[in-house]
Design a protein around this motif. Structure first.
Motif, mmCIF file in Angstrom:
data_model
loop_
_atom_site.group_PDB
_atom_site.id
_atom_site.type_symbol
_atom_site.label_atom_id
_atom_site.label_comp_id
_atom_site.label_asym_id
_atom_site.label_seq_id
_atom_site.Cartn_x
_atom_site.Cartn_y
_atom_site.Cartn_z
ATOM 1 N N ASN A 1 49.764 41.891 40.663
ATOM 2 C CA ASN A 1 48.709 40.705 40.310
ATOM 3 C C ASN A 1 47.308 40.959 41.179
ATOM 4 O O ASN A 1 47.494 41.536 42.389
ATOM 5 C CB ASN A 1 49.347 39.575 40.931
ATOM 6 C CG ASN A 1 50.778 39.098 40.321
ATOM 7 O OD1 ASN A 1 50.955 39.557 38.915
ATOM 8 N ND2 ASN A 1 51.740 38.568 40.990
ATOM 9 N N TYR A 2 46.320 40.630 40.544
ATOM 10 C CA TYR A 2 44.913 40.835 41.112
ATOM 11 C C TYR A 2 43.878 39.896 40.466
ATOM 12 O O TYR A 2 44.094 39.320 39.526
ATOM 13 C CB TYR A 2 44.551 42.105 40.667
ATOM 14 C CG TYR A 2 44.720 42.633 39.308
ATOM 15 C CD1 TYR A 2 43.503 42.567 38.278
ATOM 16 C CD2 TYR A 2 45.812 42.912 38.686
ATOM 17 C CE1 TYR A 2 43.463 42.842 37.173
ATOM 18 C CE2 TYR A 2 45.837 43.409 37.248
ATOM 19 C CZ TYR A 2 44.754 43.405 36.424
ATOM 20 O OH TYR A 2 44.544 43.600 35.213
ATOM 21 N N ARG B 1 42.069 35.884 36.724
ATOM 22 C CA ARG B 1 43.209 36.253 37.216
ATOM 23 C C ARG B 1 44.021 37.519 36.304
ATOM 24 O O ARG B 1 43.916 37.279 34.959
ATOM 25 C CB ARG B 1 44.410 35.385 37.609
ATOM 26 C CG ARG B 1 43.782 34.422 38.473
ATOM 27 C CD ARG B 1 44.797 33.561 39.300
ATOM 28 N NE ARG B 1 44.384 32.639 40.235
ATOM 29 C CZ ARG B 1 44.384 33.247 41.603
ATOM 30 N NH1 ARG B 1 44.847 34.420 41.975
ATOM 31 N NH2 ARG B 1 43.851 32.338 42.647
ATOM 32 N N GLY B 2 44.245 38.674 36.706
ATOM 33 C CA GLY B 2 45.132 39.443 36.006
ATOM 34 C C GLY B 2 46.391 40.071 36.574
ATOM 35 O O GLY B 2 46.611 39.703 37.676
ATOM 36 N N ALA C 1 40.808 39.435 38.520
ATOM 37 C CA ALA C 1 40.482 40.302 37.280
ATOM 38 C C ALA C 1 38.674 40.245 37.405
ATOM 39 O O ALA C 1 38.223 41.145 36.701
ATOM 40 C CB ALA C 1 41.054 39.864 36.038
ATOM 41 N N ARG C 2 38.380 39.416 37.871
ATOM 42 C CA ARG C 2 36.761 39.310 37.997
ATOM 43 C C ARG C 2 36.215 38.645 39.137
ATOM 44 O O ARG C 2 36.751 37.512 39.848
ATOM 45 C CB ARG C 2 36.469 38.189 37.008
ATOM 46 C CG ARG C 2 36.790 38.476 35.462
ATOM 47 C CD ARG C 2 36.378 37.541 34.495
ATOM 48 N NE ARG C 2 35.011 37.238 34.266
ATOM 49 C CZ ARG C 2 33.939 37.975 34.007
ATOM 50 N NH1 ARG C 2 34.401 38.988 33.410
ATOM 51 N NH2 ARG C 2 33.021 37.599 34.081
ATOM 52 N N THR D 1 38.245 50.768 36.359
ATOM 53 C CA THR D 1 39.592 50.851 35.721
ATOM 54 C C THR D 1 40.387 51.780 36.890
ATOM 55 O O THR D 1 40.004 52.845 37.390
ATOM 56 C CB THR D 1 39.352 51.817 34.543
ATOM 57 O OG1 THR D 1 38.637 50.985 33.492
ATOM 58 C CG2 THR D 1 40.753 51.793 33.859
ATOM 59 N N LYS E 1 36.668 33.882 30.542
ATOM 60 C CA LYS E 1 37.755 34.920 30.633
ATOM 61 C C LYS E 1 38.507 34.528 31.945
ATOM 62 O O LYS E 1 37.964 33.878 32.881
ATOM 63 C CB LYS E 1 36.961 36.320 30.890
ATOM 64 C CG LYS E 1 36.366 36.885 29.371
ATOM 65 C CD LYS E 1 35.716 38.283 29.837
ATOM 66 C CE LYS E 1 34.914 38.698 28.723
ATOM 67 N NZ LYS E 1 34.199 39.902 29.046
ATOM 68 N N GLU F 1 33.070 46.850 34.386
ATOM 69 C CA GLU F 1 34.672 47.301 34.326
ATOM 70 C C GLU F 1 34.994 48.353 35.422
ATOM 71 O O GLU F 1 34.254 49.317 35.139
ATOM 72 C CB GLU F 1 35.069 47.420 33.020
ATOM 73 C CG GLU F 1 35.173 46.255 32.139
ATOM 74 C CD GLU F 1 35.798 46.304 30.891
ATOM 75 O OE1 GLU F 1 36.157 47.726 30.696
ATOM 76 O OE2 GLU F 1 35.702 45.712 30.108
ATOM 77 N N ILE G 1 44.965 48.708 35.182
ATOM 78 C CA ILE G 1 44.280 47.667 35.923
ATOM 79 C C ILE G 1 42.815 47.767 35.777
ATOM 80 O O ILE G 1 42.194 48.657 36.097
ATOM 81 C CB ILE G 1 44.830 47.716 37.381
ATOM 82 C CG1 ILE G 1 46.007 47.463 37.707
ATOM 83 C CG2 ILE G 1 43.994 46.583 38.427
ATOM 84 C CD1 ILE G 1 46.733 47.727 39.050
ATOM 85 N N ILE H 1 39.380 45.670 36.820
ATOM 86 C CA ILE H 1 38.794 44.694 37.481
ATOM 87 C C ILE H 1 37.058 44.705 37.098
ATOM 88 O O ILE H 1 36.743 45.641 37.376
ATOM 89 C CB ILE H 1 39.107 44.961 38.985
ATOM 90 C CG1 ILE H 1 40.729 44.915 39.308
ATOM 91 C CG2 ILE H 1 38.397 43.951 39.700
ATOM 92 C CD1 ILE H 1 40.950 45.155 40.534
ATOM 93 N N THR H 2 36.607 43.535 36.772
ATOM 94 C CA THR H 2 35.175 43.353 36.367
ATOM 95 C C THR H 2 34.354 42.995 37.723
ATOM 96 O O THR H 2 34.670 41.751 38.179
ATOM 97 C CB THR H 2 35.049 42.543 35.355
ATOM 98 O OG1 THR H 2 35.816 43.018 34.335
ATOM 99 C CG2 THR H 2 33.507 42.391 34.869
#
Length: 736
Positions: free
Chosen positions: A300-301, A286-287, A303-304, A359, A283, A357, A379, A381-382
């Motif tokens: 922008n963030y 980046r998200g 993600a993991r 949220t 996966k 996760e 958004i 983020i895991t």
């Protein structure tokens, strides 16, 4: 393997087995080649597991370590299983892990220890107590006895983990077999730690050397590594761990369960896999949340992340009106950032409240405090248990090409390079291929670093473009062949070849490895292995007469170990160990060649010329003699000037020798008889038998044309050293 996987799969609840979102990770040793990995996937498919991804065991072990201990630093994982040893050097920084190197031994583990006890303790005791034939170890009658003895030896080995001595015992009823004199066979012998330590000493020393090599490949020293983490059942034997730790000078650590660490790491890694992709890639780390409209806004963030916090950064395509604000709230805890000025580059650190996760929701307000509508405001983020960054390739992978008449390697990935890796290479066709034609263009895949001869690397399969694969047009000689490739985390390869001149694309999918080689039955391979070792020994001895290099002695030692193999040996593990020793000797010989190129080249040229003078010249035509002598002088100048084209010239000389002799009927008959008597050298034994029948009829009928065609057919399916591709490389690099 499929049966074992199906059995394990059956323990899962039915709703999980039938869930289309369920994915399964199967771990494989780093020492597994791509064919073994492909066979593992085939077994999973046969077992009906659905979505499957492979993972290298050192990576899984490292993930398990990080799950239990997130401290920064360097550590080494010593993973000794039932059959293989995997070594990995890893560096952790804030929960993110990079594998700096990994290595190991393909045949080193608990099964080898069991066999050592059987060979040194059980067999001598049985021979002293019962009337057994000298070759009982390879006798079909006594195979059940040896299987039971191996099981009893394993039980005793496990007992030695907690006791100074153990009894290897089987009753007459359990064995249910009589010796040659009719006496019921039983087993009752003691093995102690001192004996066991002596029996496994060589294997442990090999493992220590392999560990040192892995440390060196990582550009580290024992002083920079904090600890050794023990993984695998055999590491529960404390004297083994004590010796390894003492010899390396690195403290041992028992922070993970050695029996379950790899499975646990695989489960952690499974969460990071994007199961919707065919390649089972990871996966994205980046998200971004994009909000269309006048603001051209995105959040922008990362993600993991394994960290407890994650940063969100505002990206604006144009300037926001004064007074515009944004706010981020947690959907899980109700936490709110409060309103902040909206501007390009504004950032906010979010606290992650749980593993898994987390949220959040983004809000944007205009200069009057009114909420602006966002198409996408969520958004996610895991927070991961651990995140792996770099996974080094455990072996070099390449495509074989022809360069100036000599086989060469065009590398896709080098050993130690980070995975996954994508790329494009451009090749040229060396011959034309017409739609519907019988010929083909061969993308032969090899594993290893040996550049001369290329055939000493393992052939792991090929992607072939056949004439019947396209309906119209011609791929002319020199046509461009664009190869897009991807090497996955597991080391598997995906190839897709585009041919612009005909507008065609040809893909490997996931399944183009050599079934012929991968499916080799090692229970019948002993004659083949012994013949390969004999041929290689001749090369080693010839080179040893020309150069003084300690690696010659090491290669000879490897081949000496192969010579202990009985030609009737049916144990596949014993045969596979012997085959691995042959391959190790080839690698050592390749290293010697790099160091002593000139004398070895001179020896090869002299041997080729001696064969011409002693056998070939008398059968050559005057024009052939002149051309041969001229080419020989050119080859000698190439040696003297250290030119790169010597191998090409030598190959041309060898082809001339063969071409001239192949005109001689007596030589053709001798060649056929040799090939007919060596069935173990052939990829397809059934096809070999069929061709031998055709050839013998041709000899009896003096039909030399048919006999020559038959010999070419035999060469097509021949595996003279275990690594030859069935096809011949007929592509070249676009730069050559």
């Amino acid at each position: 393997s499929a049966e074992i996987l199906r059995y394990c799969w059956g323990f899962l609840p039915e709703d999980i087995r039938n869930d289309p979102d369920t994915g399964t990770v199967i771990t494989v040793p780093a020492a597994f080649n791509t064919m073994q990995k492909d066979a593992t996937l085939a077994a999973a498919e046969m077992a009906g597991l659905g979505k499957v991804a492979l993972m290298q065991e050192p990576v899984a072990a490292v993930m398990s370590v990080m799950h239990h201990r997130r401290t920064d630093g360097l550590f080494l994982v010593y993973d000794l299983g039932g059959g293989t040893l995997d070594i990995s050097v890893a560096q952790s920084t804030s929960g993110r892990v990079s594998l700096l190197s990994h290595g190991g031994i393909a045949m080193c583990g608990g099964s080898d220890f069991d066999r050592a006890i059987v060979e040194a303790v059980v067999k001598p005791w049985l021979q002293s107590e019962f009337t057994l034939p000298a070759d009982f170890a390879v006798s079909t009658k006594y195979k059940p006895l040896l299987r039971l003895a191996a099981w009893a030896s394993e039980m005793a080995k496990i007992e030695l983990s907690s006791r100074e001595e153990a009894q290897i015992m089987l009753s007459e009823t359990e064995i249910n077999l009589q010796d040659e004199a009719g006496k019921e066979i039983y087993l009752d012998v003691i093995v102690d730690r001192q004996t066991f330590n002596r029996l496994i000493a060589d294997k442990i020393d090999e493992s220590i050397n392999a560990t040192r090599e892995a440390i060196e490949k990582a550009n580290q020293t024992a002083a920079t590594i904090e600890r050794i983490v023990w993984v695998g059942g055999p590491t529960k034997y404390q004297p083994l761990c004590d010796k390894v730790a003492f010899e390396l000078g690195i403290q041992g650590s028992n922070e993970v369960n050695p029996m379950t660490a790899v499975a646990e790491g695989a489960a952690i890694f499974a969460e990071s896999i994007d199961w919707s992709t065919q390649s089972r890639g990871r996966k994205s780390a980046r998200g971004a949340v994009n909000a269309s409209g006048k603001l051209e806004l995105s959040f922008n963030y990362i993600a993991r992340t394994p960290n407890l916090r994650a940063r969100v950064i505002v990206k604006l395509g144009n300037t926001a009106p004064p007074g515009t604000e944004f706010q981020i709230e947690s959907m899980d805890t109700g936490w709110s950032s409060g309103r902040l000025a909206l501007k390009d580059g504004a950032s906010l650190e979010l606290v992650l409240g749980k593993v898994g996760e987390n949220t959040f929701k983004a809000f944007v307000f205009d200069d009057h405090g009114g909420m602006l509508s966002l198409e996408n405001s969520k958004i996610v983020i895991t927070q991961t248990a651990a995140t792996i960054d770099a996974i080094p390739a455990s072996a070099s992978l390449s495509i074989e090409v022809m360069q100036k008449g000599v086989s060469a390697l065009s590398f896709l990935v080098r050993e130690g390079e980070p995975l996954p890796k994508k790329g494009t290479q451009r090749f040229l066709a060396c011959e034309s291929l017409r739609a519907g034609g019988k010929s083909k263009l061969n993308f032969i895949l090899r594993e290893g670093d040996i550049e001369d001869p290329v055939s000493d690397n393992e052939c792991i399969g090929e992607l072939a473009i056949n004439g019947h694969d396209f309906d119209e047009g011609v791929i002319v000689q020199g046509a461009e062949l664009i190869c897009d490739y991807e090497v996955l985390d597991s080391g598997q390869i995906i190839l897709n070849v585009s041919v612009p001149s005909i507008g065609g694309t040809f893909g490997s999918g996931m399944n183009f490895y050599s079934r012929t080689i991968a499916g080799r039955d090692f229970s019948n391979a002993a004659p083949f292995i012994l013949a390969s070792a004999q041929e290689l020994r001749a090369r080693v001895e010839a080179i040893g007469e020309q150069v003084d290099d300690p690696k010659i002695a090491l290669a000879t030692k490897k081949l000496d170990q192969v010579d202990t193999l009985d030609s009737r040996e049916r144990d596949p593990e014993t045969a596979k160990q012997a085959m691995d020793n042959v391959q190790s000797a080839k690698k050592l010989l390749a290293e010697v060649r790099k160091t002593h190129t000139r004398p070895i080249r001179q020896m090869e040229l002299n041997n080729c010329l001696a064969y011409f003078e002693g056998t070939v010249r008398a059968n050559a035509r005057p024009a052939e003699e002149s051309a041969y002598d001229m080419l020989a002088r050119t080859a000698q100048r190439a040696i003297d000037a250290a030119q790169r084209d010597f191998e090409s010239l030598l190959q041309q000389l060898r082809i001339k020798n063969f071409t001239i002799m192949f005109r001689q009927d007596w030589w053709v008959i001798d060649r056929f008889n040799l090939l007919a008597a060596q069935a173990w050298r052939f990829a397809d034994p059934t096809k070999h038998a069929e061709l031998v029948v055709v050839g013998r009829k041709a000899v009896e009928g003096d039909d030399m044309q048919t006999l020559r065609i038959t010999i070419y057919g035999l060469y097509d399916i021949m595996l003279p050293d275990g690594n030859e591709a069935v096809s011949v490389a007929n592509i070249t690099t676009s730069l050559s």
